[in-house]
Design an enzyme around this catalytic site. Structure first.
Site, short mmCIF file in Angstrom:
data_model
loop_
_atom_site.label_atom_id
_atom_site.label_comp_id
_atom_site.label_asym_id
_atom_site.label_seq_id
_atom_site.Cartn_x
_atom_site.Cartn_y
_atom_site.Cartn_z
N GLU A 171 0.79 -1.23 0.00
CA GLU A 171 0.00 0.00 0.00
C GLU A 171 0.83 1.28 0.00
OE1 GLU A 171 -2.82 -0.14 3.24
OE2 GLU A 171 -3.73 -1.98 2.53
N GLU A 359 -5.60 -8.35 0.75
CA GLU A 359 -6.26 -8.01 2.02
C GLU A 359 -7.72 -7.70 1.72
OE1 GLU A 359 -4.67 -4.80 4.43
OE2 GLU A 359 -2.63 -5.54 4.11
O1 IFM Z 1 -4.27 -2.89 9.23
C1 IFM Z 1 -4.20 -2.40 7.93
C2 IFM Z 1 -3.05 -3.01 7.18
O2 IFM Z 1 -1.84 -2.79 7.81
C3 IFM Z 1 -2.95 -2.43 5.79
N1 IFM Z 1 -4.21 -2.48 5.11
C4 IFM Z 1 -5.39 -2.01 5.81
C5 IFM Z 1 -5.48 -2.68 7.18
C6 IFM Z 1 -6.73 -2.17 7.91
O3 IFM Z 1 -6.66 -0.79 8.08
#
Ligand code: IFM
Length: 459
Positions: A171, A359
């Site tokens: 990210e 994710e």
């Molecule tokens: O916890 C985070 C993760 O580190 C990166 N993506 C989003 C998740 C939720 O905010």
């Protein structure tokens, strides 16, 4: 409640289900075995940055409980584990001496995964930049990209043989824009110029990292993970549609453009070029090395409207009202249709390789009931709705190969500290006891169906 086994029937037999975590969010042991501070350790120590000054000192104590946690992953019946490696454990000052004890930890972790037959999806950078590098400007300094390349070389030389896939960054939007423009994440900067510098040097570091990985192990599948924003104009007005295009260029194109097209979006350069760093000859070719895969982290949608203020600075957008009333406990709108929207848009705009949902998950903070069980039905519903969209993506011919739930367990949720919980497993931070939630049992029922045809008991 959507039946997990029925849902399994909508995925191909070799689809990969996994769970994800990240180093700073679970490991703890921040001062152990030669690890030095990261920008997040420092950020946590500054008043007003992180909820109640929570920090990563203990987190889920995974550094000591990794075996128990790998057993938990095995229990979930998943095929893969996505985790990140902490740069400040490996090269504690960012440059300079290598810390063997840091490498040893991930050595044990990778061996433990192999011993349990779980694939290792490693992320090389999930925001824990060695604090010493702030002396050179952190991500706003070009030298950080080269320090990163040496760190990547060090990791892949020692550990790459047991990785099934590797991501250069998690990210970049967060480590660049949320961290350098909005000031919400470490290092808490709030400057467009800093943002544009951090963007280019992160992109460059990604490309240098890919080169380093390929030079050591050309067969190791290399990719990058984006939390691409699903951007939908608030209304059909020409102003809002143009605003959504600007938001797309700024939030997505700033990274997808260089990585997949070898160029920054034209309008972005036109408006902000005077604040960008010098792009050296060869930079864009390095950044746009072809990738084997990419990862999408999806949670919510963004509604975008034109900023009515005539003085507004590019991209000159404001947030529009949510379309759906349902939100998770962190306040994010629940919109599974935005999931499909962003994937279609990205495949329409760029020449992308195959992908994973690296994710997806939901924040709900309920704890154990009187019977000790955690009934998190809304999280289960969130997973079911979004996984159903994943099955639709596959049916549509989109090259989706796997899905990682965020997260294996509750953990340090950055500026929100420990108060926001995303886990399939509940963590009691007092005792470090892990208890699989209702959603976790459901996810297990789905995941253990895979790979199909490989379970004697289910034949
Ligand atoms: O916890 C985070 C993760 O580190 C990166 N993506 C989003 C998740 C939720 O905010």
């Amino acid at each position: 409640m959507m039946d997990a086994k029925e849902l399994a029937g909508r995925f191909p037999g070799d689809f990969l289900f996994g769970v994800a975590t990240a180093s700073f969010q679970i490991e703890g042991a921040t001062k152990e075995d030669g690890r030095k501070a990261s920008i997040w350790d420092a950020f946590c120590n500054m008043p007003g940055r992180v909820y109640q000054r929570h920090n990563g000192d203990i987190a889920c104590d995974h550094y000591h409980r990794w075996e128990e946690d790998l057993d938990l992953i095995k229990e979930f019946g998943v095929g893969a584990y996505r985790f990140s490696i902490a740069w400040p454990r490996i090269i504690p000052d960012g440059t300079g001496p290598i810390n063997e004890k840091g490498l040893d930890f991930y050595d044990r972790l990778l061996d433990g995964l192999k011993a349990r037959g779980i694939k290792a999806y490693a992320t090389l950078y999930h925001w824990d930049l060695p604090l010493t590098l702030m002396g050179d400007g952190g991500w706003t300094g070009r030298s950080t990209a080269y320090a990163y390349q040496r760190y990547v070389e060090t990791v892949v030389r020692r550990l790459g043989d047991r990785m099934d896939a590797v991501a250069t960054f998690n990210e970049p939007w967060c480590s660049v824009i949320l961290s350098h423009l909005y000031g919400v994440h470490a290092p808490g900067e709030q400057s467009m110029e800093a943002t544009l510098h951090a963007a280019h040097y992160t992109n460059l570091a990604h490309g240098l990292g890919v080169q380093a990985i390929r030079a050591i192990d050309p067969k190791l599948p290399v990719g990058i993970v984006f939390n691409a924003q699903s951007i939908i104009p608030s209304t059909g007005s020409a102003e809002d549609v143009a605003a959504a295009k600007r938001a797309n260029d700024f939030h997505n194109g700033m990274f997808f453009g260089p990585v997949f097209k070898g160029a920054y979006p034209e309008e972005l350069v036109e408006k902000l070029g005077h604040m960008m760093p010098k792009i050296e000859d060869g930079d864009m070719a390095i950044i746009s090395e072809k990738l084997d895969w990419w990862g999408l982290n999806y949670y919510t949608t963004a509604r975008v409207a034109a900023d009515p203020d005539p003085e507004a600075v590019y991209p000159a957008t404001i947030q529009g009202p949510h379309l759906h009333p349902e939100k998770t406990d962190i306040g994010w709108e629940i919109d599974p249709s935005g999931f499909m929207h962003v994937v279609r848009e990205l495949y329409g705009a760029y020449d992308l390789p195959e992908f994973y949902i690296t994710e997806n998950g939901a924040c709900y903070n309920m704890g154990p009931g009187p019977d000790g069980e955690i009934d998190d039905q809304p999280r289960l519903d969130y997973y079911a709705a979004h996984l159903s969209v994943c099955a639709d993506m596959i049916a549509e011919g989109l090259p989706l190969r796997g899905y990682f739930a965020w997260s294996l367990m509750d953990n340090f949720e950055w500026a929100e500290g420990y108060r926001m919980r995303f886990g399939l497993t509940y963590v009691d931070y007092e005792t470090q006891k892990r208890t699989v939630k209702k959603s976790g049992h459901w996810y297990k029922a789905l995941a253990e169906e895979f790979p199909k045809g490989n379970h004697a008991s289910k034949a």
